[in-house]
Design a protein around this motif. Sequence first.
Motif, PDB file in Angstrom:
ATOM      1  N   ASN A 161       4.916  -1.029  10.208  1.00  0.00           N
ATOM      2  CA  ASN A 161       6.175  -0.850   9.499  1.00  0.00           C
ATOM      3  C   ASN A 161       6.470   0.621   9.219  1.00  0.00           C
ATOM      4  OD1 ASN A 161       8.361  -2.245   8.623  1.00  0.00           O
ATOM      5  ND2 ASN A 161       7.124  -3.613   7.311  1.00  0.00           N
ATOM      6  N   GLY A 162       5.928   1.490  10.052  1.00  0.00           N
ATOM      7  CA  GLY A 162       6.233   2.917   9.901  1.00  0.00           C
ATOM      8  C   GLY A 162       5.426   3.646   8.850  1.00  0.00           C
ATOM      9  N   VAL A 163       4.409   2.984   8.286  1.00  0.00           N
ATOM     10  CA  VAL A 163       3.584   3.647   7.271  1.00  0.00           C
ATOM     11  C   VAL A 163       2.107   3.331   7.524  1.00  0.00           C
ATOM     12  CG1 VAL A 163       3.069   3.860   4.814  1.00  0.00           C
ATOM     13  CG2 VAL A 163       5.421   3.441   5.557  1.00  0.00           C
ATOM     14  N   VAL A 164       1.291   4.371   7.630  1.00  0.00           N
ATOM     15  CA  VAL A 164      -0.152   4.156   7.760  1.00  0.00           C
ATOM     16  C   VAL A 164      -0.875   5.055   6.766  1.00  0.00           C
ATOM     17  CG1 VAL A 164      -2.159   4.589   9.225  1.00  0.00           C
ATOM     18  CG2 VAL A 164      -0.222   3.312  10.135  1.00  0.00           C
ATOM     19  N   ASP A 165      -1.764   4.410   5.991  1.00  0.00           N
ATOM     20  CA  ASP A 165      -2.555   5.144   4.997  1.00  0.00           C
ATOM     21  C   ASP A 165      -4.018   5.143   5.443  1.00  0.00           C
ATOM     22  OD1 ASP A 165      -3.844   6.168   2.817  1.00  0.00           O
ATOM     23  OD2 ASP A 165      -3.580   4.365   1.572  1.00  0.00           O
ATOM     24  N   LEU A 166      -4.540   6.304   5.759  1.00  0.00           N
ATOM     25  CA  LEU A 166      -5.943   6.388   6.200  1.00  0.00           C
ATOM     26  C   LEU A 166      -6.858   6.963   5.122  1.00  0.00           C
ATOM     27  CD1 LEU A 166      -5.770   7.579   9.947  1.00  0.00           C
ATOM     28  CD2 LEU A 166      -6.255   5.286   9.080  1.00  0.00           C
ATOM     29  N   THR A 167      -6.346   7.121   3.892  1.00  0.00           N
ATOM     30  CA  THR A 167      -7.240   7.581   2.828  1.00  0.00           C
ATOM     31  C   THR A 167      -8.187   6.440   2.499  1.00  0.00           C
ATOM     32  OG1 THR A 167      -5.650   6.867   1.176  1.00  0.00           O
ATOM     33  CG2 THR A 167      -5.580   9.175   1.781  1.00  0.00           C
ATOM     34  N   ASP A 168      -9.470   6.724   2.468  1.00  0.00           N
ATOM     35  CA  ASP A 168     -10.486   5.703   2.178  1.00  0.00           C
ATOM     36  C   ASP A 168     -10.324   4.464   3.040  1.00  0.00           C
ATOM     37  OD1 ASP A 168     -11.580   7.185   0.045  1.00  0.00           O
ATOM     38  OD2 ASP A 168      -9.910   6.542  -1.233  1.00  0.00           O
TER      39      ASP A 168
END
Length: 418
Positions: A161-168
């Motif tokens: 959906n256009g958002v990727v979070d790779l923190t932790d």
Amino acid sequence: MKEVFALIDCNNFYASCERVFNPKLEGKPVVVLSNNDGCVVARSNEAKVLGIGMGVPAFEVKNIIEKNNVEVFSSNYALYADMSSRVMETLSTFTPDIEIYSIDEAFLNLAGFSCCLTDYGLKIRKTVKKWTGVPVTVGMAGTKTLAKIANRIAKKSNKANGVVDLTDSAYLSRALAETEVAKVWGVGYMTVLKLKKAGIETALALRDADISWIRQKLGVVGMRTVYELRGISCYPLEQNPSVKKSITVSRSFGKPIEKIEELKEATASYASRAGEKLRQEGLAASVMTVFITTSRFIESRYFNSHTVKFPAATSDTIELVHNACCCIDRLYRKGCLFKKSGIILSGLISEKHIQKNLFDRVDRGKSCRLMQAVDAINSRLDSPLRWAADGLKQPWKVKFNKRSHRYTTHWDELLEVS
DNA sequence: TCTGGGGTCCTAGGACCC
DNA sequence: TCTGGGGTCCTAGGACCC
């Protein structure tokens, strides 16, 4: 506190800007061309699917364009610059900690945000689309290099959906394993060759490479990249744009130039544009380099440049133009078909700190007042004042045969609804 | 026929100094 | 005449970015 960088990247920015004011383009392949309608510099997803590569000359993909009714536009810099500032303004409502990295990208510092980052990313995306019409993608991670990778994945993934979070993220290693080393920020063509030779093909392999080997082969820049992949931030958010170190104005000509008079006109017009940029930034230049060149693609290419040092740093267009023309006298070669010339100003200092020259023959106060008057008139009235040295007919002028309207910056080009 | 523009940073080597 | 070590500044060119 743990660092969290979000990279917001506009999707196919120039092509998307065209779509905002021309909804008929939705779902169709769209490309935007560079100056003189030379190369492809932006492509909608539909155009990418057709196999139109980034940076390819337009004539090489002419058949694909015609066969598939690809919509083609010349670059419309006035429009893109204005749309960019709208996007950046929108982003800065989400945090004051913003670094505008390029015309279509910004880093945000989201350290300390206690909300769900993915939700926040979705909100950013939705808001930018609603307020500006431009679709963006959001990638988040502990370093800028990793945020870039997160953003790439967000662009490619259907699920994200256009958002990727790779923190932790438990997926970090997998994300790195699936990223070709060539796609890592800071890894260019030459570095890829060296890395491949050593069997390093993915971002994961680069992350786990021996650091002293990296230091030796790729220098400190390569080392920083590896640390960034390991989650150790080496590139902080740059909030105060650093002072410019050089200003370049160069253009390919709309048609090749043979006569020295025309070459002088074109180069003089670039020099006067460089002067405007200089004064806009409140700077003065101590050094000017002028270069001219024939086509890059012929065997007997002629390229030459000449550098002059000013007795005192200057931002006076008359002085810049005069020196540019003197350089052309030295550089010109009869019988050549010139394709491009340019001005590079360096040794830039604040205009407030100019070291005066004892033997200066120019009345600096007067020239300064003249430049201020010219700039003031030109900023108010769409640049009606021109320098005679720039020429009148300007047959060498850059061609923009397919430029759309400058919808947001020119009154007579506003969108009309009937 | 037709092939963009504008930047930054790093490194190595030379000149020069004490 | 030769011997040594340590440092700065400048420049050109390479590499990379969007």
